[in-house]
Enzyme design. Sequence first.
Site, mmCIF file in Angstrom:
data_model
loop_
_atom_site.group_PDB
_atom_site.id
_atom_site.type_symbol
_atom_site.label_atom_id
_atom_site.label_comp_id
_atom_site.label_asym_id
_atom_site.label_seq_id
_atom_site.Cartn_x
_atom_site.Cartn_y
_atom_site.Cartn_z
ATOM 1 C CG HIS A 102 0.673 -8.249 -6.130
ATOM 2 N ND1 HIS A 102 1.482 -7.175 -5.841
ATOM 3 C CD2 HIS A 102 -0.212 -7.790 -7.055
ATOM 4 C CE1 HIS A 102 1.104 -6.126 -6.562
ATOM 5 N NE2 HIS A 102 0.074 -6.481 -7.304
ATOM 6 C CD GLU A 155 5.143 -9.592 -6.330
ATOM 7 O OE1 GLU A 155 6.221 -8.975 -6.425
ATOM 8 O OE2 GLU A 155 4.089 -9.064 -5.880
#
Length: 264
Positions: free
Chosen positions: A242, A239
Amino acid sequence: MKTIMQWLLAAILTICGANIIISCNNIKDNAVVSLTDDSSQFVTLTDSVPDAILEIRYYGTYNFVGKRIDGYEEPTALLTKQAAKALKEVSDDVMKQGYRLKIYDAYRPQKGVDHFVRWAQNLADTIMKPYFYPDLDKSVLFEQEYIYERSGHTRGSTVDLTLFDMTTEKELDMGGTFDWFGPESHPDFCGNPETGEYTGDNSKSTAEPKRSITAKQFENRMILRRAMLAHGFKPLDTEWWHFTLSNEPFPDTYFTFPVKQLNK
């Protein structure tokens, strides 16, 4: 996975305001994990990072579930004091480059993670599939590790975010939306995040026709990544949005208090 009895015990003791220690077979190295409702080491993020823009996706309905997530009682963001201090340094850094931080999620109570698990188990609920996981059958979300029974967010030092361009007054184009379930969200999609080199390699994409991102979109991801890594955060390899504080203060503690303004 935790047994039903373990979760029931955790819920009962949490309601009573107690801290609990449980040992679970699925935890790496049989670590002991603490669940607690103690918010004393947390801050409201905007108190520490006043320039941050909040778009708390799990307080609203534009998220992969399509409903407000349990435990999100106010549209605010909370972090441990240490993570918030480091994020202030990131904010100061990107502000000099003409950007502001835009926060999608920070601390996530265990109640919210449990909501995700129940949603993933209900294979008939696919109302948001076209927007977040069009290439996936919902039955693979656990197998492919899109949904977990525990989340680093619940330890309080993880944040999901992007950059807001102060010149254009728009989010930077990252070539994909927050919480997109697919290889297009990986930091190494179409490039090498270690060197910052754009390669254009979209061979991991499972979409037909294959999706890609541009060199500019990849570089925008790298602007965020470089700033976060420079100030003590570590990335996730699946991600681009993140990041977790590398030296997080509560690596084995999962918190249960709701997301709302803290009374200090």
